[in-house]
Design a protein around this motif. Structure first.
Motif, mmCIF file in Angstrom:
data_model
loop_
_atom_site.group_PDB
_atom_site.id
_atom_site.type_symbol
_atom_site.label_atom_id
_atom_site.label_comp_id
_atom_site.label_asym_id
_atom_site.label_seq_id
_atom_site.Cartn_x
_atom_site.Cartn_y
_atom_site.Cartn_z
ATOM 1 N N GLY A 1 0.770 -1.234 0.000
ATOM 2 C CA GLY A 1 0.000 0.000 0.000
ATOM 3 C C GLY A 1 0.801 1.283 0.000
ATOM 4 N N LEU A 2 2.117 1.193 0.006
ATOM 5 C CA LEU A 2 2.926 2.395 0.040
ATOM 6 C C LEU A 2 3.269 2.846 -1.378
ATOM 7 N N ARG A 3 2.958 4.102 -1.687
ATOM 8 C CA ARG A 3 3.358 4.718 -2.948
ATOM 9 C C ARG A 3 3.818 6.138 -2.649
ATOM 10 N N LEU A 4 4.959 6.525 -3.205
ATOM 11 C CA LEU A 4 5.461 7.877 -2.988
ATOM 12 C C LEU A 4 6.412 8.259 -4.110
ATOM 13 N N ALA A 5 6.731 9.544 -4.173
ATOM 14 C CA ALA A 5 7.654 10.054 -5.186
ATOM 15 C C ALA A 5 8.549 11.105 -4.561
ATOM 16 N N VAL A 6 9.766 11.237 -5.085
ATOM 17 C CA VAL A 6 10.700 12.265 -4.632
ATOM 18 C C VAL A 6 11.233 13.008 -5.843
ATOM 19 N N GLU A 7 11.605 14.258 -5.625
ATOM 20 C CA GLU A 7 12.219 15.051 -6.677
ATOM 21 C C GLU A 7 13.730 14.869 -6.651
ATOM 22 N N ALA A 8 14.351 15.031 -7.808
ATOM 23 C CA ALA A 8 15.810 14.942 -7.897
ATOM 24 C C ALA A 8 16.425 16.315 -7.654
ATOM 25 N N PRO A 9 17.664 16.369 -7.169
ATOM 26 C CA PRO A 9 18.354 17.654 -7.056
ATOM 27 C C PRO A 9 18.483 18.319 -8.417
ATOM 28 N N ALA A 10 18.377 19.622 -8.437
ATOM 29 C CA ALA A 10 18.536 20.376 -9.682
ATOM 30 C C ALA A 10 20.017 20.648 -9.906
ATOM 31 N N VAL A 11 20.573 20.077 -10.970
ATOM 32 C CA VAL A 11 21.984 20.278 -11.304
ATOM 33 C C VAL A 11 22.101 20.550 -12.792
ATOM 34 N N GLU A 12 23.237 21.082 -13.194
ATOM 35 C CA GLU A 12 23.524 21.276 -14.611
ATOM 36 C C GLU A 12 24.149 19.994 -15.158
ATOM 37 N N ALA A 13 23.367 19.244 -15.929
ATOM 38 C CA ALA A 13 23.821 17.947 -16.420
ATOM 39 C C ALA A 13 24.810 18.113 -17.565
ATOM 40 N N VAL A 14 25.891 17.349 -17.497
ATOM 41 C CA VAL A 14 26.904 17.333 -18.544
ATOM 42 C C VAL A 14 26.834 16.027 -19.332
ATOM 43 N N ASP A 15 26.590 14.909 -18.641
ATOM 44 C CA ASP A 15 26.568 13.590 -19.271
ATOM 45 C C ASP A 15 25.753 12.660 -18.377
ATOM 46 N N THR A 16 24.655 12.142 -18.893
ATOM 47 C CA THR A 16 23.774 11.274 -18.092
ATOM 48 C C THR A 16 24.075 9.787 -18.276
ATOM 49 N N THR A 17 25.179 9.455 -18.958
ATOM 50 C CA THR A 17 25.444 8.062 -19.316
ATOM 51 C C THR A 17 25.342 7.114 -18.128
ATOM 52 N N ALA A 18 25.987 7.430 -17.014
ATOM 53 C CA ALA A 18 26.027 6.517 -15.873
ATOM 54 C C ALA A 18 25.167 6.978 -14.698
ATOM 55 N N ALA A 19 24.327 7.993 -14.927
ATOM 56 C CA ALA A 19 23.518 8.517 -13.821
ATOM 57 C C ALA A 19 22.577 7.448 -13.258
ATOM 58 N N GLY A 20 22.000 6.643 -14.141
ATOM 59 C CA GLY A 20 21.124 5.576 -13.670
ATOM 60 C C GLY A 20 21.870 4.530 -12.867
ATOM 61 N N ASP A 21 23.113 4.231 -13.264
ATOM 62 C CA ASP A 21 23.913 3.269 -12.510
ATOM 63 C C ASP A 21 24.321 3.840 -11.160
ATOM 64 N N ALA A 22 24.629 5.143 -11.120
ATOM 65 C CA ALA A 22 24.941 5.791 -9.846
ATOM 66 C C ALA A 22 23.739 5.710 -8.910
ATOM 67 N N PHE A 23 22.548 5.988 -9.451
ATOM 68 C CA PHE A 23 21.325 5.895 -8.663
ATOM 69 C C PHE A 23 21.145 4.489 -8.105
ATOM 70 N N THR A 24 21.260 3.487 -8.971
ATOM 71 C CA THR A 24 20.965 2.114 -8.563
ATOM 72 C C THR A 24 21.981 1.597 -7.555
ATOM 73 N N GLY A 25 23.281 1.869 -7.785
ATOM 74 C CA GLY A 25 24.297 1.439 -6.833
ATOM 75 C C GLY A 25 24.106 2.078 -5.477
ATOM 76 N N ALA A 26 23.818 3.390 -5.460
ATOM 77 C CA ALA A 26 23.598 4.091 -4.197
ATOM 78 C C ALA A 26 22.318 3.622 -3.530
ATOM 79 N N PHE A 27 21.273 3.351 -4.318
ATOM 80 C CA PHE A 27 20.034 2.856 -3.732
ATOM 81 C C PHE A 27 20.258 1.519 -3.034
ATOM 82 N N ALA A 28 21.053 0.625 -3.651
ATOM 83 C CA ALA A 28 21.331 -0.670 -3.025
ATOM 84 C C ALA A 28 21.999 -0.484 -1.666
ATOM 85 N N VAL A 29 22.931 0.476 -1.595
ATOM 86 C CA VAL A 29 23.609 0.745 -0.317
ATOM 87 C C VAL A 29 22.633 1.333 0.686
ATOM 88 N N ALA A 30 21.855 2.308 0.257
ATOM 89 C CA ALA A 30 20.899 2.951 1.159
ATOM 90 C C ALA A 30 19.862 1.949 1.668
#
Length: 318
Positions: free
Chosen positions: A234-263
């Motif tokens: 029954g839990l559903r929620l959403a969060v906003e991402a920090p606003a940054v000036e993106a240079v290259d999003t190639t590994a951003a999803g991997d950074a998210f997933t690796g950090a999420f696993a740790v968190a």
């Protein structure tokens, strides 16, 4: 941060590729040739990237993968070792290592083609691999290596009580045998539709409903818009991402997933809105920090960088 100070253990089953990266003003359309900048060779692969991301985020990380018998393999091994990733379960197999061809445009969007190479040879795991999976707090898998190895590791993790996190990328339909072993599915909207067997323009709530019929928890990554979470309880929620000036999003999803696993591994107590929100925000901070720099593994942020952006972006959580 989202948890205590104890170092958690993450096992990653996945790919290692050398990324051949060229910056271009625009991404080429079918049949079009565009002139780009200098060629950069950067260690990558979704599995290796997520292993490095988890290690830099503070985890003790074991990498279960394969490289070839070529010069690229030395670069891939060195990159993982420099991040502190344990390489005892990294195999060397005949033939070339995996390679990814990447074009990045002026808006930081990318186009990627992968030649799997040695990654395609990771079709099964052994008893030592099983020990690494069973000793981990979290098993993190993707889909750039053959499904039999991902399924084998995931079922080992499920039976041992290791939390199984699957980043279903590249997207494809997945067998029930694998999904039945997954605790948390991490997907973007396109990947969610593919796994669910629905149209890409399906409404988010309908996508989540379809996925929750297959797995107990879903994290939906939304790029610069942040991330969402839903579970069968029954839990559903959403969060906003920090606003940054993106240079290259190639590994951003991997950074998210690796950090999420740790968190997630550091989370204490039951799955509640506050703990999930903190884990998602910390992972979003990792993805945003990564997008501020060019490259794949070379852009993955340290724990201190994630903590700093997290504190700046979500002061109410610090």
């Amino acid at each position: 941060m989202t948890g205590g100070s104890d170092q958690v253990r993450v096992a990653v089953v996945g790919s290692a590729n050398l990324d051949l990266v060229v910056s271009t003003p625009t991404l080429p359309r079918p049949g079009e040739t565009v002139l780009g900048g200098a060629l950069r060779t950067i260690p990558g692969g979704k599995g290796a990237n997520q292993a490095v991301a988890a290690a830099r985020a503070g985890a003790r990380c074991d990498f279960l993968g394969a490289v070839g018998q070529d010069g690229f393999a030395d670069q891939l091994r060195a990159n993982l070792a420099d991040a502190g990733v344990d390489l005892r379960r990294l195999r060397t197999v005949p033939g070339p290592s995996g390679v990814a061809l990447i074009a990045v445009d002026a808006d930081a969007e990318n186009l990627i083609v992968v030649a799997p190479g040695a990654n395609a040879e990771l079709t099964s795991l052994d008893a030592d691999d099983r020990a690494a999976v069973e000793a981990a707090d979290v098993l993190l898998c993707q889909l750039e290596v053959p499904l039999p190895a991902v399924t084998q590791a995931s079922r080992w993790g499920r039976s041992a009580g290791t939390t199984v996190v699957l980043n279903a990328a590249p997207a494809r339909r997945l067998p029930a045998e694998l999904l039945d072993a997954v605790d948390v599915l991490v997907v973007n909207q396109v990947e969610a539709a593919m796994v669910a067997g629905l149209a890409a323009d399906t409404a988010v709530d309908a996508l989540l409903d379809a996925l929750l019929a297959r797995v107990p928890r879903v994290v939906l990554t939304l790029g610069a818009r942040g991330a969402g979470y839903a579970d069968r309880f029954g839990l559903r929620l959403a969060v906003e991402a920090p606003a940054v000036e993106a240079v290259d999003t190639t590994a951003a999803g991997d950074a998210f997933t690796g950090a999420f696993a740790v968190a997630w591994a550091q989370r204490r107590g039951p799955v509640e809105p506050a703990t999930v929100t903190a884990a998602l925000r910390w992972a979003c901070a990792a993805g945003a920090a990564c997008a501020r720099r060019p490259g794949a593994s070379t852009a993955l942020p340290s724990r201190d960088e994630i903590d700093t952006l997290y504190a700046e972006s979500y002061p109410e959580s610090s």
